[in-house]
Scaffold this motif. Structure first.
Motif, PDB file in Angstrom:
ATOM      1  N   LEU A   1       0.831  -1.106  -0.044  1.00  0.00           N
ATOM      2  CA  LEU A   1      -0.227  -0.003   0.108  1.00  0.00           C
ATOM      3  C   LEU A   1       0.940   1.347  -0.015  1.00  0.00           C
ATOM      4  CD1 LEU A   1      -2.747  -1.214   2.695  1.00  0.00           C
ATOM      5  CD2 LEU A   1      -3.152  -0.911   0.402  1.00  0.00           C
TER       6      LEU A   1
ATOM      7  N   GLY B   1      -5.788   2.031  -2.587  1.00  0.00           N
ATOM      8  CA  GLY B   1      -5.953   1.198  -1.249  1.00  0.00           C
ATOM      9  C   GLY B   1      -6.595  -0.184  -1.354  1.00  0.00           C
TER      10      GLY B   1
ATOM     11  N   PHE C   1      -1.440   3.066   3.986  1.00  0.00           N
ATOM     12  CA  PHE C   1      -1.961   3.769   2.941  1.00  0.00           C
ATOM     13  C   PHE C   1      -2.408   5.021   3.311  1.00  0.00           C
ATOM     14  CE2 PHE C   1      -5.159   5.349  -0.290  1.00  0.00           C
ATOM     15  CZ  PHE C   1      -4.704   5.064  -1.371  1.00  0.00           C
ATOM     16  N   GLU C   2      -3.027   5.257   4.302  1.00  0.00           N
ATOM     17  CA  GLU C   2      -3.123   6.201   5.013  1.00  0.00           C
ATOM     18  C   GLU C   2      -2.172   7.361   5.605  1.00  0.00           C
ATOM     19  OE1 GLU C   2      -6.764   3.792   4.764  1.00  0.00           O
ATOM     20  OE2 GLU C   2      -4.638   3.601   5.590  1.00  0.00           O
TER      21      GLU C   2
ATOM     22  N   PRO D   1       0.251   7.458   1.345  1.00  0.00           N
ATOM     23  CA  PRO D   1      -0.342   7.146   0.036  1.00  0.00           C
ATOM     24  C   PRO D   1       0.519   7.700  -1.055  1.00  0.00           C
ATOM     25  CG  PRO D   1      -1.641   9.245   0.839  1.00  0.00           C
ATOM     26  CD  PRO D   1      -0.489   8.661   1.829  1.00  0.00           C
TER      27      PRO D   1
ATOM     28  N   GLN E   1      -9.306  -5.880   2.782  1.00  0.00           N
ATOM     29  CA  GLN E   1      -9.421  -4.836   1.932  1.00  0.00           C
ATOM     30  C   GLN E   1     -10.593  -5.269   0.965  1.00  0.00           C
ATOM     31  OE1 GLN E   1      -4.921  -5.426   1.309  1.00  0.00           O
ATOM     32  NE2 GLN E   1      -5.372  -3.260   0.074  1.00  0.00           N
TER      33      GLN E   1
END
Length: 241
Positions: A42, A126, A155-156, A159, A210
Motif C-alpha cells: 500500500l 488502497g 496507505f493512509e 499514500p 481490503q
C-alpha cells in the motif's frame, strides 16, 4: 552489517517510535529455514516497516527503478536498497520475470526469508489487486511455506505521491503459513499456479479486510492514467496570470 545497523540502530527504532505499529501473529513467521512472506503493498513505507518488526532478516525483490533513479537522490536511494540487501527486479517482460524468480529462489535456497508483493506494484487506491503467479512458482519450486501478511494503515500514513508520512495507526498482521506441498512438482501447470496464487491472495485479503479487485494493479493504474490524460486534453488548465 549495514542491514542490522539500519534495523537495530538507525531506522528501525525511529520507525517503531513514529508509527507505533501493532504486530499480530508474529509467531507464524518461522524462526529458521526458508519461507516466503507475501504481503499487500500500500505504501513506500511497507519496505521498511515489515523488516523492522521481524526477528529475522528478510530480503525483498524491489523494483529496478529504485536502483536506477537519476541524480543524487537516485544514487542515494540505490545505495540504500543495495546496502539493505534488496534485489532489483526488472518488470519489463517475461524474461525479466524469470530472472526475478531465479533471484528469489537463490534467497530461499540459502535458507533465508524472501519478501514479495504478489500484486507486483503498490495499490494506487488502497484496494487489493490480483496476484501474479511468480510467488506460486517460487513456493512450489523451493517447497517452502508462504506466510501471508497484511499491512493496515500504511496507505493512509503514506499514500502514493506523499513524500513524508503522516502519523496514523498501523497494524502489521501475519497469518498462519500456507503449505502447498500437495502441489509438489506441478509448478509448470498454469491452473495450479493460478490456484496457489489465488489462495495466497485470499489469505492476505482475510487478514487485511481490503476490497478485492480481480484485475492486475498495473493494468488498473494504466487505465486510470490514460483516463486522466484524456480529461486533461479535453479540459486543459487555464494558464496562471
Amino acid at each position: 552489517m549495514f542491514y542490522h545497523l539500519l534495523k537495530h540502530v538507525l531506522l528501525g527504532p525511529l520507525l517503531r517510535l513514529f508509527f507505533r505499529p501493532r504486530i499480530e501473529g508474529l509467531e507464524h513467521v518461522p524462526r529458521s529455514g526458508p519461507a516466503i512472506v507475501a504481503g499487500n503493498h500500500l505504501s513506500f513505507s511497507d519496505h521498511f516497516l515489515m523488516p523492522a518488526v521481524l526477528r529475522r532478516r528478510i530480503t525483498f525483490l524491489a523494483k529496478a527503478e529504485y536502483f536506477t533513479g537519476p541524480g543524487l537522490k537516485g544514487r542515494l536511494t540505490a545505495a540504500f536498497f543495495r546496502s539493505a540487501g534488496q534485489i532489483p527486479v526488472d518488470r519489463s517482460g517475461k524474461e525479466a520475470g524469470r530472472a526475478a524468480i531465479r533471484e528469489g529462489l537463490g534467497v530461499l535456497r540459502r535458507g533465508e526469508l524472501l519478501g514479495i508483493y504478489p500484486e507486483g506494484t503498490r495499490s494506487h487506491d488502497g484496494r487489493l489487486y490480483k496476484g501474479k503467479v511468480g510467488v506460486a512458482v517460487m513456493a512450489l519450486d523451493a517447497g517452502v511455506p508462504v506466510v501471508p501478511c497484511a499491512m493496515i494503515g500504511t496507505f493512509e500514513a503514506q499514500p502514493p505521491g506523499r513524500a513524508v508520512p503522516r502519523i496514523h495507526p498501523v497494524v502489521i498482521r501475519f497469518g498462519e503459513p500456507l503449505d502447498f506441498s500437495r502441489y509438489a512438482g506441478m509448478e509448470g501447470e498454469k491452473a495450479v499456479l493460478r490456484a496457489v496464487t489465488d489462495e495466497i491472495m485470499y489469505a492476505i485479503l482475510s487478514l487485511s479486510g481490503q476490497e478485492y479487485v480481480d484485475r492486475y494493479a498495473a493494468d488498473a493504474k494504466a487505465e486510470q492514467s490514460a483516463a486522466q490524460a484524456g480529461r486533461d486534453r479535453r479540459f486543459p488548465r487555464a494558464p496562471l496570470t
